[in-house]
Design a protein around this motif. Sequence first.
Motif, short mmCIF file in Angstrom:
data_model
loop_
_atom_site.label_atom_id
_atom_site.label_comp_id
_atom_site.label_asym_id
_atom_site.label_seq_id
_atom_site.Cartn_x
_atom_site.Cartn_y
_atom_site.Cartn_z
N THR A 71 107.23 15.23 91.38
CA THR A 71 106.55 15.64 92.60
C THR A 71 105.72 14.45 93.06
O THR A 71 105.39 13.59 92.25
N PHE A 87 108.79 17.67 97.05
CA PHE A 87 109.84 17.86 96.06
C PHE A 87 110.82 16.69 96.20
O PHE A 87 111.18 16.31 97.30
N CYS A 90 116.43 18.53 96.55
CA CYS A 90 116.72 19.76 97.29
C CYS A 90 118.13 20.21 96.89
O CYS A 90 119.08 19.45 97.00
N THR A 110 106.73 29.99 93.11
CA THR A 110 107.64 29.92 94.25
C THR A 110 106.88 30.33 95.49
O THR A 110 105.84 31.00 95.40
N GLN A 123 115.06 28.02 103.58
CA GLN A 123 114.51 27.10 102.60
C GLN A 123 113.47 27.79 101.74
O GLN A 123 112.80 28.73 102.18
N ASP A 125 110.70 26.57 98.40
CA ASP A 125 110.19 25.63 97.41
C ASP A 125 109.84 26.39 96.14
O ASP A 125 109.35 27.52 96.20
N LYS A 133 108.86 20.13 90.97
CA LYS A 133 108.98 20.86 92.23
C LYS A 133 110.33 20.56 92.89
O LYS A 133 110.75 19.41 92.95
N GLN A 135 113.29 22.07 96.09
CA GLN A 135 113.55 22.94 97.23
C GLN A 135 114.97 23.45 97.10
O GLN A 135 115.87 22.74 96.64
#
Length: 145
Positions: A71, A87, A90, A110, A123, A125, A133, A135
């Motif tokens: 992160t 993040f 992804c 979350t 989306q 995270d 972290k 996504q």
Amino acid sequence: MSVTSTKKALLREINCAYVPVTDPAVSAEWYERVLGLQLRSPVKPGRGAIMIMGGGQWLFLLPSPGMTPLTFDTTGWAEDDELFEMFPLCFQTDDIQALHASLIASGAWTEAAIRDEGGCGFQLDFKDPDGNKFQAWQPPAGQGD
């Protein structure tokens, strides 16, 4: 190099990713149970775990003494240059609702709700137990198939 360059991209896609974890065996169990990834082979003491994602890519869970989560802070993501905990990875998902429910059931951090970003899809995270972290992204219907 400018955005309008005609040079052929020399990198095509991300084949695998490496994630720092405190205990690969414990993390592998969480990634399997909560995210549905498949453990490639038994975890050997002092070694990492290889998790296989739905598209076949590998996610390496590697022991990290002094654990520093994946992160970082940026001002380039939020409105008004606000500081945002970013993040670095992804992931694409085919079922963001099921993913969100699984994360909540596991007690993982979350977002409270899935974000509908219109033409950009949905989306969410989230963090793994070590604070990494990520996504998750689900493309709008008809895209990303």
